[in-house]
Scaffold this motif. Structure first.
Motif, short mmCIF file in Angstrom:
data_model
loop_
_atom_site.label_atom_id
_atom_site.label_comp_id
_atom_site.label_asym_id
_atom_site.label_seq_id
_atom_site.Cartn_x
_atom_site.Cartn_y
_atom_site.Cartn_z
N ALA A 83 0.80 -1.23 0.00
CA ALA A 83 0.00 0.00 0.00
C ALA A 83 0.84 1.29 0.00
O ALA A 83 0.51 2.23 -0.72
CB ALA A 83 -0.97 -0.01 1.18
N PRO A 84 1.93 1.37 0.77
CA PRO A 84 2.72 2.63 0.77
C PRO A 84 3.35 2.91 -0.59
O PRO A 84 3.82 1.99 -1.27
CB PRO A 84 3.79 2.37 1.84
CG PRO A 84 3.25 1.27 2.68
CD PRO A 84 2.44 0.42 1.76
N SER A 85 3.41 4.18 -0.95
CA SER A 85 3.91 4.55 -2.28
C SER A 85 5.40 4.29 -2.47
O SER A 85 5.88 4.19 -3.60
CB SER A 85 3.61 6.04 -2.54
OG SER A 85 4.25 6.84 -1.56
N PHE A 86 6.16 4.16 -1.36
CA PHE A 86 7.60 3.94 -1.51
C PHE A 86 7.93 2.47 -1.81
O PHE A 86 9.07 2.14 -2.11
CB PHE A 86 8.36 4.39 -0.26
CG PHE A 86 7.98 3.68 1.01
CD1 PHE A 86 8.51 2.43 1.32
CD2 PHE A 86 7.08 4.27 1.90
CE1 PHE A 86 8.16 1.78 2.48
CE2 PHE A 86 6.72 3.62 3.07
CZ PHE A 86 7.27 2.37 3.37
N VAL A 87 6.93 1.59 -1.75
CA VAL A 87 7.14 0.18 -2.06
C VAL A 87 6.93 -0.03 -3.55
O VAL A 87 5.94 0.42 -4.12
CB VAL A 87 6.16 -0.71 -1.26
CG1 VAL A 87 6.37 -2.19 -1.63
CG2 VAL A 87 6.35 -0.51 0.24
N HIS A 88 7.86 -0.70 -4.19
CA HIS A 88 7.81 -0.93 -5.64
C HIS A 88 7.71 -2.43 -5.93
O HIS A 88 8.73 -3.10 -6.10
CB HIS A 88 9.06 -0.35 -6.32
CG HIS A 88 9.25 1.11 -6.09
ND1 HIS A 88 10.45 1.77 -6.35
CD2 HIS A 88 8.39 2.07 -5.63
CE1 HIS A 88 10.32 3.05 -6.05
NE2 HIS A 88 9.08 3.26 -5.61
N PRO A 89 6.50 -2.97 -5.98
CA PRO A 89 6.32 -4.41 -6.17
C PRO A 89 6.84 -4.89 -7.52
O PRO A 89 6.91 -4.13 -8.49
CB PRO A 89 4.79 -4.60 -6.09
CG PRO A 89 4.27 -3.34 -5.49
CD PRO A 89 5.22 -2.27 -5.87
N MET A 149 -3.59 2.11 -10.11
CA MET A 149 -3.15 2.41 -11.47
C MET A 149 -1.63 2.54 -11.53
O MET A 149 -1.00 2.10 -12.50
CB MET A 149 -3.82 3.68 -11.98
CG MET A 149 -3.50 4.04 -13.41
SD MET A 149 -4.07 2.84 -14.64
CE MET A 149 -5.83 3.22 -14.70
N GLU A 150 -1.05 3.13 -10.50
CA GLU A 150 0.41 3.28 -10.46
C GLU A 150 1.10 1.92 -10.50
O GLU A 150 2.05 1.70 -11.26
CB GLU A 150 0.81 4.03 -9.19
CG GLU A 150 2.33 4.22 -9.04
CD GLU A 150 2.69 4.92 -7.75
OE1 GLU A 150 3.26 6.01 -7.81
OE2 GLU A 150 2.39 4.35 -6.67
N ILE A 151 0.62 0.99 -9.67
CA ILE A 151 1.22 -0.34 -9.64
C ILE A 151 1.01 -1.05 -10.98
O ILE A 151 1.95 -1.63 -11.55
CB ILE A 151 0.64 -1.18 -8.49
CG1 ILE A 151 1.09 -0.61 -7.14
CG2 ILE A 151 1.08 -2.65 -8.61
CD1 ILE A 151 0.49 -1.31 -5.93
N TYR A 152 -0.21 -0.98 -11.51
CA TYR A 152 -0.51 -1.66 -12.77
C TYR A 152 0.41 -1.18 -13.89
O TYR A 152 0.99 -1.99 -14.63
CB TYR A 152 -1.97 -1.45 -13.16
CG TYR A 152 -2.33 -2.10 -14.48
CD1 TYR A 152 -2.26 -3.47 -14.63
CD2 TYR A 152 -2.75 -1.33 -15.57
CE1 TYR A 152 -2.58 -4.08 -15.84
CE2 TYR A 152 -3.08 -1.92 -16.78
CZ TYR A 152 -3.00 -3.31 -16.90
OH TYR A 152 -3.30 -3.90 -18.10
N LEU A 153 0.56 0.13 -14.02
CA LEU A 153 1.36 0.68 -15.10
C LEU A 153 2.86 0.48 -14.89
O LEU A 153 3.64 0.69 -15.81
CB LEU A 153 1.05 2.17 -15.29
CG LEU A 153 -0.35 2.47 -15.83
CD1 LEU A 153 -0.58 3.98 -15.90
CD2 LEU A 153 -0.56 1.84 -17.20
N ASN A 154 3.25 0.05 -13.70
CA ASN A 154 4.66 -0.23 -13.44
C ASN A 154 5.00 -1.72 -13.48
O ASN A 154 6.18 -2.08 -13.37
CB ASN A 154 5.09 0.35 -12.10
CG ASN A 154 5.50 1.82 -12.20
OD1 ASN A 154 6.56 2.14 -12.72
ND2 ASN A 154 4.63 2.71 -11.74
N VAL A 155 3.98 -2.59 -13.60
CA VAL A 155 4.27 -4.02 -13.69
C VAL A 155 3.76 -4.64 -15.00
O VAL A 155 4.09 -5.79 -15.31
CB VAL A 155 3.69 -4.81 -12.49
CG1 VAL A 155 4.28 -4.32 -11.19
CG2 VAL A 155 2.17 -4.77 -12.46
#
Length: 228
Positions: free
Chosen positions: A31-37, A147-153
């Motif tokens: 959930a936190p924005s600094f985590v980059h799954p 959306m941020e996570i989706y567009l980064n994975v």
């Protein structure tokens, strides 16, 4: 002997339970924005020593053109559903029961959950696991974080993951500089980025991109949850 057998079964059941519960724990940790799954496909590439290209960029550094295009191509009701588009899902189930060929009903939360925790390929088992994960992720994460996570994975070619790597690989620009046409080409290539090359589109892909480009231009009310 029976005692040993029961102990083994107990350990196996506990291991299976841990595997089932782990994605839900990760949803909270992501959930936190600094985590980059990273996705299961990225993990596969690492295990197979292939490597991959993914440069994480925050949501605000991704072109609004790409956000609009991906939404209108993949999940037009993204801002209004709870992770699953039940209307579309019901329609697909009815078509399957009637023996008709079905179209996809995956929302962006469902695709994100699949990318992060599951595997590719069509199966009822995966879909059954995907639905509750999408509902929980949509509840825990904001729409913008989703959306941020989706567009980064999302995968945009062999070893090409995320909007930044895709923009640089296909068009030689950063994700923040993508034009409407470039964004539309990336969006329509998502269902099959191995056969649909956004950087070298055929006439069919260009035609699809034109449709999405027009829809994206009229998407103001659809994307309010991301920019208000």
């Amino acid at each position: 002997m029976m005692r040993d057998l029961r102990a083994r079964w107990r350990k196996l059941l506990l291991a299976l339970l841990a595997l089932i519960v782990l994605p839900y724990v990760l949803i909270i940790l992501y959930a936190p924005s600094f985590v980059h799954p990273i996705s299961t496909l990225m993990l596969r590439d690492l295990v197979l020593l292939r490597g991959y290209d993914r440069q994480w960029v925050p949501f605000e550094d991704i072109s609004k053109n790409l956000v609009q295009s991906v939404m209108m191509s993949e999940d037009g009701q993204f801002c209004t559903h709870d992770g699953v588009d039940w209307v579309q899902m019901r329609s697909v189930v009815n078509e399957a029961l009637e023996g008709e060929s079905t179209r996809g009903a995956s929302t962006i939360p469902m695709q994100t959950s699949k990318n992060l925790f599951l595997w590719n390929g069509r199966s009822f088992v995966r879909k059954a696991m995907e639905l509750p994960l999408a509902l929980v992720a949509d509840f825990v994460w904001s729409k913008q974080r989703m959306m941020e996570i989706y567009l980064n994975v999302a995968e945009w070619g062999p070893g090409i993951y995320g909007a930044e790597a895709a923009a640089q690989h296909h068009f030689g620009v950063s994700a923040s500089k993508l034009t409407r046409r470039q964004s539309a080409l990336l969006a329509v290539s998502l269902p099959n980025p191995f056969e649909r090359n956004a950087g070298k589109p055929g006439s069919g892909l260009r035609r699809l991109a034109g449709v999405i480009e027009r829809r994206a231009g009229r998407s103001g009310d659809y994307i309010k949850c991301l920019y208000e």
